[in-house]
Design an enzyme around this catalytic site. Structure first.
Site, PDB file in Angstrom:
ATOM      1  N   ARG A 312      -9.617  85.843  68.877  1.00 59.32           N
ATOM      2  CA  ARG A 312     -10.043  86.653  67.714  1.00 59.32           C
ATOM      3  C   ARG A 312      -8.899  87.437  67.077  1.00 59.32           C
ATOM      4  NH1 ARG A 312     -14.608  88.016  70.916  1.00 59.32           N
ATOM      5  NH2 ARG A 312     -16.390  86.723  70.346  1.00 59.32           N
ATOM      6  N   LYS A 334      -2.839  84.671  53.280  1.00 57.81           N
ATOM      7  CA  LYS A 334      -3.735  83.508  53.252  1.00 57.81           C
ATOM      8  C   LYS A 334      -3.238  82.511  54.289  1.00 57.81           C
ATOM      9  CE  LYS A 334      -5.606  83.417  48.580  1.00 57.81           C
ATOM     10  NZ  LYS A 334      -5.681  82.666  47.329  1.00 57.81           N
ATOM     11  N   GLU A 376       7.521  78.516  42.039  1.00 57.72           N
ATOM     12  CA  GLU A 376       6.590  79.626  42.338  1.00 57.72           C
ATOM     13  C   GLU A 376       7.198  80.969  41.904  1.00 57.72           C
ATOM     14  OE1 GLU A 376       3.542  79.265  43.285  1.00 57.72           O
ATOM     15  OE2 GLU A 376       3.414  77.330  44.322  1.00 57.72           O
ATOM     16  N   LYS A 418       4.593  89.480  43.838  1.00 55.20           N
ATOM     17  CA  LYS A 418       3.408  88.983  44.538  1.00 55.20           C
ATOM     18  C   LYS A 418       2.803  90.099  45.394  1.00 55.20           C
ATOM     19  CE  LYS A 418       1.092  85.607  47.253  1.00 55.20           C
ATOM     20  NZ  LYS A 418       0.992  84.312  47.845  1.00 55.20           N
ATOM     21  N   GLU A 428      -8.901  88.692  46.720  1.00 53.62           N
ATOM     22  CA  GLU A 428      -9.205  87.968  45.490  1.00 53.62           C
ATOM     23  C   GLU A 428     -10.598  88.283  44.954  1.00 53.62           C
ATOM     24  OE1 GLU A 428      -7.141  84.174  45.525  1.00 53.62           O
ATOM     25  OE2 GLU A 428      -8.825  83.331  44.450  1.00 53.62           O
ATOM     26  N   ARG A 433      -5.798  88.770  41.947  1.00 55.70           N
ATOM     27  CA  ARG A 433      -5.101  87.729  42.708  1.00 55.70           C
ATOM     28  C   ARG A 433      -5.285  86.362  42.073  1.00 55.70           C
ATOM     29  NH1 ARG A 433      -4.076  87.643  49.222  1.00 55.70           N
ATOM     30  NH2 ARG A 433      -2.709  85.845  49.121  1.00 55.70           N
ATOM     31  N   ASN A 437      -2.901  82.054  40.294  1.00 54.19           N
ATOM     32  CA  ASN A 437      -3.304  80.651  40.190  1.00 54.19           C
ATOM     33  C   ASN A 437      -2.787  79.954  38.936  1.00 54.19           C
ATOM     34  OD1 ASN A 437      -4.747  79.908  42.403  1.00 54.19           O
ATOM     35  ND2 ASN A 437      -6.374  79.037  41.131  1.00 54.19           N
ATOM     36  N   HIS A 440      -2.227  76.262  38.758  1.00 55.52           N
ATOM     37  CA  HIS A 440      -2.792  75.635  39.958  1.00 55.52           C
ATOM     38  C   HIS A 440      -4.027  74.784  39.681  1.00 55.52           C
ATOM     39  CE1 HIS A 440       0.115  78.065  41.998  1.00 55.52           C
ATOM     40  NE2 HIS A 440      -0.280  77.659  43.179  1.00 55.52           N
ATOM     41  N   HIS A 444      -3.405  71.490  41.392  1.00 57.58           N
ATOM     42  CA  HIS A 444      -4.186  71.013  42.542  1.00 57.58           C
ATOM     43  C   HIS A 444      -4.845  69.675  42.228  1.00 57.58           C
ATOM     44  CE1 HIS A 444      -4.580  75.178  44.619  1.00 57.58           C
ATOM     45  NE2 HIS A 444      -3.588  74.469  45.125  1.00 57.58           N
ATOM     46  N   HIS A 457       4.115  70.494  46.095  1.00 57.77           N
ATOM     47  CA  HIS A 457       3.184  71.477  45.539  1.00 57.77           C
ATOM     48  C   HIS A 457       3.776  72.187  44.305  1.00 57.77           C
ATOM     49  CE1 HIS A 457       0.137  74.584  45.443  1.00 57.77           C
ATOM     50  NE2 HIS A 457       1.075  75.518  45.545  1.00 57.77           N
TER      51      HIS A 457
HETATM   52  P1  NAD Z   1       6.820  72.724  54.257  1.00 62.24           P
HETATM   53  O1  NAD Z   1       6.527  73.772  55.229  1.00 62.24           O
HETATM   54  O2  NAD Z   1       6.283  71.380  54.539  1.00 62.24           O
HETATM   55  O3  NAD Z   1       8.391  72.661  54.071  1.00 62.24           O
HETATM   56  C1  NAD Z   1       8.957  71.641  53.280  1.00 62.24           C
HETATM   57  C2  NAD Z   1       9.999  70.854  54.086  1.00 62.24           C
HETATM   58  O4  NAD Z   1      11.161  71.648  54.195  1.00 62.24           O
HETATM   59  C3  NAD Z   1       9.548  70.541  55.497  1.00 62.24           C
HETATM   60  O5  NAD Z   1      10.025  69.276  55.842  1.00 62.24           O
HETATM   61  C4  NAD Z   1      10.270  71.594  56.340  1.00 62.24           C
HETATM   62  O6  NAD Z   1      10.532  71.138  57.651  1.00 62.24           O
HETATM   63  C5  NAD Z   1      11.539  71.753  55.563  1.00 62.24           C
HETATM   64  N1  NAD Z   1      12.206  73.038  55.687  1.00 62.24           N
HETATM   65  C6  NAD Z   1      11.661  74.267  55.599  1.00 62.24           C
HETATM   66  N2  NAD Z   1      12.626  75.194  55.661  1.00 62.24           N
HETATM   67  C7  NAD Z   1      13.809  74.543  55.797  1.00 62.24           C
HETATM   68  C8  NAD Z   1      15.148  74.947  55.876  1.00 62.24           C
HETATM   69  N3  NAD Z   1      15.508  76.228  55.780  1.00 62.24           N
HETATM   70  N4  NAD Z   1      16.097  74.011  56.027  1.00 62.24           N
HETATM   71  C9  NAD Z   1      15.765  72.693  56.080  1.00 62.24           C
HETATM   72  N5  NAD Z   1      14.517  72.239  55.975  1.00 62.24           N
HETATM   73  C10 NAD Z   1      13.539  73.162  55.824  1.00 62.24           C
HETATM   74  O7  NAD Z   1       6.309  73.100  52.817  1.00 62.24           O
HETATM   75  P2  NAD Z   1       6.592  74.375  51.870  1.00 62.24           P
HETATM   76  O8  NAD Z   1       6.951  73.830  50.550  1.00 62.24           O
HETATM   77  O9  NAD Z   1       7.460  75.360  52.515  1.00 62.24           O
HETATM   78  O10 NAD Z   1       5.140  75.018  51.761  1.00 62.24           O
HETATM   79  C11 NAD Z   1       4.036  74.255  51.315  1.00 62.24           C
HETATM   80  C12 NAD Z   1       2.828  74.648  52.114  1.00 62.24           C
HETATM   81  O11 NAD Z   1       2.599  76.031  51.910  1.00 62.24           O
HETATM   82  C13 NAD Z   1       1.568  73.935  51.687  1.00 62.24           C
HETATM   83  O12 NAD Z   1       0.831  73.577  52.839  1.00 62.24           O
HETATM   84  C14 NAD Z   1       0.817  74.968  50.876  1.00 62.24           C
HETATM   85  O13 NAD Z   1      -0.581  74.791  50.939  1.00 62.24           O
HETATM   86  C15 NAD Z   1       1.237  76.229  51.560  1.00 62.24           C
HETATM   87  N6  NAD Z   1       1.137  77.391  50.698  1.00 62.24           N
HETATM   88  C16 NAD Z   1       0.477  78.456  51.165  1.00 62.24           C
HETATM   89  C17 NAD Z   1       0.372  79.592  50.395  1.00 62.24           C
HETATM   90  C18 NAD Z   1      -0.321  80.794  50.942  1.00 62.24           C
HETATM   91  O14 NAD Z   1      -0.549  81.769  50.194  1.00 62.24           O
HETATM   92  N7  NAD Z   1      -0.656  80.791  52.202  1.00 62.24           N
HETATM   93  C19 NAD Z   1       0.957  79.649  49.125  1.00 62.24           C
HETATM   94  C20 NAD Z   1       1.659  78.536  48.669  1.00 62.24           C
HETATM   95  C21 NAD Z   1       1.742  77.413  49.477  1.00 62.24           C
END
Ligand code: NAD
Length: 557
Positions: A312, A334, A376, A418, A428, A433, A437, A440, A444, A457
């Site tokens: 939990r 999130k 972003e 942010k 939200e 918040r 979007n 998005h 999406h 993304h």
């Molecule tokens: P990711 O975590 O898959 O990273 C992208 C790639 O970069 C991966 O292969 C990772 O291993 C690599 N990587 C990361 N840092 C590195 C570094 N310093 N050096 C070398 N390689 C590195 O994806 P992302 O783009 O970081 O994030 C996308 C994810 O985040 C999605 O799942 C999305 O839904 C989520 N997201 C969440 C929120 C939220 O508010 N929680 C907001 C936006 C996106």
């Protein structure tokens, strides 16, 4: 605790007693006093109703904005905002960030009574917006229209049954109670870039400093979080930064275990969460131990989901290593995993205790991943900060090459933007918040129809933002040059603004599955200018279709 805000702003409808209470508060605290409406009248040399009649509301608001801007740098000040003060989005956010904002409330009947008394005493004080036969109905209507603005506040005092001095006491009591929690964001002077407050008491720092992963152990030990840590990372990031994080934790006396999974979106599943739960069970993990996510958004979302749900809720620290995770995913709590039916379908709002951002980690990130992260950050500027957009336009080469101090500055600013939104609307529900979007809804749609395989993304969001600004243009909300300015900026960062070849009907179906629908209608985040977001639920389907067709044909305005 750094500095307490020695600045109070009083807001609320006419007749709630702002001016009288403001004067009393400034007397008690010995601070300066500024009543924005009175200042405006002084500048024009006439009363508000005459300014409205002779110069028009637009001129009144222009001077109002100028006076409020001039008050921002001051300290030890009580500022009274006019009942209809029409602040821009960024002024409103800045106000909340820099002032302790108190809303004075009153029932329409109370307001009518007080307005009648003050108009009898001083006929010049007649409010221009409250003329007409049925003033009570007017008050109810105008007040209802402004209520969302009055809701953006740190404290509300219902004044109906209180005297002005009782209201004054309450404002000062609230300032003593809450003021110390509202630190001024010290964006450039310390490695604490900003903070997020959540719930009634929770808050956490977001630290940004080159090389800070090597100090992670010290930071956690200082916070006395736990003497047992669980690093969760992916197999790309772990060898570069996860191992380093483990060493600094061990060095600080925190016994550390590591779970490493294959990198990429495919790992963000309930199955993977289940594997981590079993690993934690095997290690006899306890609620007061700490989960440390070291990686991109996938790691942060998955590790955060596990931290939120195992026993939990465990302690949780984010160490984002991708640009997308630094400026976006790690801020705001999130956390989620994907289901085959959709992205981020199972999740929670679960805030970490600390976010540690090391911009040096970006050096090893792929070029495409870097650019999608910048998308972003650019989004935050387009929504809330015209100046940040100018910084992007001037420095795009250095930003893309990760050269110079400007990189850290822009990351800090984007994170702060942010964090401000999350502070105001953690879950939200207050209509803030949702602004994040921007881009998005269509983004999406593009991601889901292409099976999350063709576009990253941030790339899909870039296309979605291009569509959203075109929709804004076709609705007559922005000029063509705003569309062009946004497109040119995104192109400089090698981000796509079209998606040639996709199936138009399928894309429209996927857009209509948007999670942010309300009463069956899509709530579009659009712009009325750079830095001025607007939510609209009345965008005609034919306009959406026209813009989607243009995206697919690769057609510019
Ligand atoms: P990711 O975590 O898959 O990273 C992208 C790639 O970069 C991966 O292969 C990772 O291993 C690599 N990587 C990361 N840092 C590195 C570094 N310093 N050096 C070398 N390689 C590195 O994806 P992302 O783009 O970081 O994030 C996308 C994810 O985040 C999605 O799942 C999305 O839904 C989520 N997201 C969440 C929120 C939220 O508010 N929680 C907001 C936006 C996106």
């Amino acid at each position: 605790m750094k500095s307490i805000k020695h600045k109070i702003a009083l807001t609320g409808f006419s007749g709630t007693g702002k001016s009288e209470v403001g004067r009393l508060v400034s007397n008690v605290l010995g601070w300066d006093f500024i009543d924005v409406d009175t200042e405006i009248e002084k500048r024009f040399g006439m009363i508000a109703s005459s300014i409205f009649e002779e110069c028009g509301e637009a001129k009144f608001r222009e001077v109002e904005a100028e006076i409020i801007d001039q008050a921002f740098p001051k300290t030890e000040i009580v500022m009274i905002l006019g009942g209809g003060a029409s602040l821009t989005q960024s002024q409103r956010m800045r106000l909340l960030d820099e002032f302790f904002v108190v809303t004075l409330e009153g029932l329409p009947e109370t307001i009518l009574k007080r307005i009648n008394i003050s108009t009898r005493l001083n006929p010049d004080s007649e409010r221009p917006l409250l003329k007409g036969d049925d003033i009570l109905a007017n008050i109810e209507r105008v007040k209802a229209k402004r209520q969302d603005k009055y809701a953006l506040t740190h404290w509300t005092v219902n004044t109906d049954y209180l005297s002005a001095s009782e209201v004054t006491d309450e404002v000062i009591r609230a300032w003593h109670l809450i003021g110390p929690q509202l630190r001024v964001a010290e964006e450039t002077r310390s490695d604490v870039a900003t903070f997020v407050s959540h719930g009634s008491t929770g808050r956490y720092d977001i630290r940004v400093a080159p090389g800070c992963i090597s100090k992670l152990g010290e930071l956690l030990a200082d916070m006395n979080l736990s003497d047992v840590g669980y690093i969760i990372s992916d197999d790309t990031v772990f060898p570069i930064y996860g191992r380093q994080a483990q060493e600094t934790l061990e060095h600080a006396g925190i016994k550390t275990h590591c779970f490493v999974f294959p990198s990429g979106e495919k790992s963000k599943t309930l199955d993977m969460a289940h594997s981590i739960y079993q690993w934690l069970v095997g290690l006899k993990a306890e609620r007061n131990h700490v989960v440390v996510a070291v990686g991109g958004g996938v790691v942060g979302d998955l590790a955060g989901f596990v931290a939120a749900t195992f026993v939990r809720g465990m302690n949780f620290v984010q160490v984002p290593t991708s640009m997308a995770a630094m400026v976006d995913a790690s801020i705001g709590g999130k956390v989620a995993v994907n289901l085959p039916e959709g992205k981020n379908m199972v999740g929670a709002f679960y805030q970490p205790q600390l976010v540690v951002v090391d911009p040096l980690a970006l050096k090893t990130l792929g070029k495409r991943e870097l650019a999608e992260g910048w998308a972003e950050a650019i989004k935050h500027g387009l929504l809330f900060d015209k100046e940040l957009i100018a910084v992007f336009e001037e420095n795009w080469k250095d930003l893309m090459a990760l050269k110079g101090d400007i990189v850290e500055h822009v990351i800090r600013r984007s994170i702060a933007l942010k964090a401000i939104v999350v502070r105001q609307d953690e879950r939200e529900v207050f209509g803030k918040r949702i602004l994040l979007n921007y881009g998005h809804t269509i983004g999406h749609g593009i991601e889901s129809m292409t099976g999350y395989g063709s576009f990253l993304h941030g790339e899909a969001v870039s296309i979605g933002m291009s569509a959203a600004v075109k929709i804004s243009y076709k609705l007559g909300m922005v000029e063509r040059d705003v569309v062009k300015r946004q497109e040119n900026l995104l192109k400089k960062f090698d981000l796509p603004i079209n998606c040639p070849g996709l199936d138009i009907e399928q894309l429209l179906v996927n857009i209509n599955l948007d999670k942010k629908r309300m009463d069956g209608k899509i709530r579009w985040v659009l712009l009325s200018d750079i830095g001025k977001p607007v939510v609209r639920a009345d965008v005609p389907a034919c306009i959406v279709k026209e813009v989607v067709r243009e995206l697919i044909m690769g057609k510019s305005l």
